[in-house]
Design an enzyme around this catalytic site. Structure first.
Site, PDB file in Angstrom:
ATOM      1  CE1 TYR A  82     -17.088 -11.144  14.391  1.00 42.75           C
ATOM      2  CE2 TYR A  82     -15.581 -12.570  15.593  1.00 42.75           C
ATOM      3  CZ  TYR A  82     -15.798 -11.499  14.750  1.00 42.75           C
ATOM      4  OH  TYR A  82     -14.727 -10.809  14.272  1.00 42.75           O
TER       5      TYR A  82
ATOM      6  CB  CYS B 199     -20.517 -20.263   8.498  1.00 40.50           C
ATOM      7  SG  CYS B 199     -20.300 -18.487   8.473  1.00 40.50           S
TER       8      CYS B 199
END
Ligand code: SAH
Length: 468
Positions: free
Chosen positions: A316, A409
């Site tokens: 990612y 996150c």
């Protein structure tokens, strides 16, 4: 308490993600929003024998912990939910909420290294996506943030504290400019109209700013005139690009059918910890640059020397920030990222930073990760909110890398993934939290997972056996 009743109560505990839990007449009630200690009026949406769900209608009395100065739009704008709480207290609340998630999932015996605050509490955003609309039905044109809990009404946040003067100038100037031209905003309910979004992005460490105006194709307006207007604003940052994106998609999100460059270039530069990154208009880049420097430093500390001279996966990878920081000491870095445009930029960035040991590949982590040509010694993952999906955790765990650094996150999906990693031979070693979003409900976490050394374990048992 029954459905549609209007009730008044004191808000109890705030949970991670912006939900609060309170007690009313012995029932546990859940509500979106709310700050511990506030007295509120709410309407009952669901009522069960021992619990219920309510919707906030009105604040009756603020909480004792709400002592910080707020902006004019607070409680109306959907942007900041806890601006009224002093920053130190915000950090304490986020820390408790996240540790609670780990506790409830039964994750234990790890070293907790605390929560670190953002270097700036105000004006920290390097990207804003403003929406065109009106503040009330048939009101004048507005450009800013959605009103809290509303899909249509937009408030022009000219007093916003999490952005700086240039952002405010561009937002208000653009609103005034198009108001004067009398151009219609795009209505999501009937898909009629022209003006949709305004995206402003800035390189905090380079002082470069890029403006992207997003419209439908329903009006043929000469946007060069708007570009000249922006250039005349006298911004502190350097306006390096003005873009016009045509988006006829039905969803209320920025998508690109056609990109027109009205001025300069269709990218800007940002610098992070001494490395330079070219950021393209639709690529992800951390929205708090100074915060990102702290976050990446924590990730690098967690990785220690485990990647030095070794093979590192950056999964990612976005524009390749973390991978390139690791590439300074690694033998080879492989990155995987879904957005093709970000991958192109990541590979260019590596060249720009004189790193010839990076390879960024476009695709889905869950599909591509097993096809990389080498086995990793260290894996770094930084997935979006949903976390690692599908077979991702299984495939990543099966490489058997000694360490996995997980930058997250969303602590909720982090916890789910850590539970799965722990069932697949890894153990949570360290956890540190980093607040990238002062005054909002989110928070980043960095976790270090280590492979349980089964072989070493057996060795020890054999030795103990030998000793009798
Ligand atoms: N590490 C980067 C980006 C992190 S954000 C940084 O710090 O800047 C998460 C990134 O994951 C986004 O760039 C998003 O486009 C990408 N992404 C989302 N789902 C993905 C998937 N299934 N496979 C690969 N990348 C994905």
């Amino acid at each position: 308490m029954k459905r549609k009743d209007i009730i008044e109560f004191e808000v109890g505990k705030m949970e991670f993600g912006g939900v609060s839990r309170s007690i009313y007449e012995g029932k546990r009630i859940k509500m979106k929003g709310g700050i511990t200690g506030q007295k509120v009026r709410a309407v009952v949406k669901k009522s069960r024998s021992d619990s219920g769900e309510v919707k906030l209608l009105e604040l009756l009395e603020p909480s004792e912990i709400e002592t910080a100065p707020v902006c004019r739009h607070f409680r109306q704008c959907g942007g900041c939910s806890i601006l009224s709480i002093p920053y130190e207290k915000q950090l304490e609340i986020k820390k408790d909420q996240i540790l609670d998630l780990f506790d409830k999932a039964g994750i234990k015996d790890y070293e907790f290294l605390g929560i670190q605050g953002s270097p700036s509490q105000y004006a920290y955003r390097n990207k804003m996506e403003f929406t065109f609309g009106d503040e009330y039905k048939d009101g004048p044109l507005s450009l800013g943030m959605h009103k809290v809990g509303r899909f249509i009404d937009i408030v022009t946040v000219d007093d916003c504290r999490i952005i700086d003067e240039d952002f405010r100038k561009i937002m208000v100037g653009t609103r005034d400019y198009f108001e004067e031209k009398g151009l219609p905003y795009y209505r999501t309910f009937n898909h009629q109209g022209y003006l949709r979004h305004l995206v402003v992005r800035r390189g905090e460490n380079t002082g470069e700013i890029m403006v992207n105006i997003v419209t439908s194709s329903q009006v043929d307006y000469r946007m060069e005139d708007y570009k000249d207007f922006l250039l005349s604003l006298g911004l502190e940052s350097k306006l390096v690009g003005v873009l016009h994106t045509i988006n006829d998609g039905l969803a209320d999100a920025v998508r690109c059918d056609e990109l027109r460059v009205l001025h300069g270039r269709d990218y800007f530069y940002e610098e992070v910890l001494g490395l330079r990154f070219k950021v393209s208009p639709f690529s992800f880049f951390q929205t708090n640059t100074k915060g990102a420097e702290v976050l990446y430093t924590i990730a690098r500390e967690f990785a220690g020397d485990k990647g030095d001279g070794k093979v590192v996966f950056d999964l990612y990878s976005g524009t390749g920030t973390i991978g390139q920081l690791m590439a300074q000491t690694a033998k080879k870095v492989y990155g995987i990222e879904l957005i093709e445009e970000a991958v192109v930029a990541a590979n260019q960035n590596a060249g720009l930073n004189n790193l010839d040991n990076c390879e960024f590949i476009a695709g889905d982590v869950a599909k591509l990760v097993t096809s990389l040509p080498e086995k990793p010694d260290l894996i770094i993952v930084d997935p979006p909110r949903a976390g690692i999906l599908g077979n991702g955790v299984k495939d990543i765990a099966e490489f058997g890398a000694g360490e996995i650094v997980y930058v997250s996150c969303n602590p909720k999906s982090l916890v789910e993934n850590v539970v799965e990693f722990e069932s697949r031979g890894y153990k949570l070693d360290k956890l540190k939290l980093m607040d990238m979003f002062p005054s909002g409900p989110h928070c980043e976490s960095v976790a270090l997972l280590s492979k349980l050394d089964v072989d070493k374990h057996i060795d020890v048992e054999i030795k103990l056996d030998e000793l009798g």
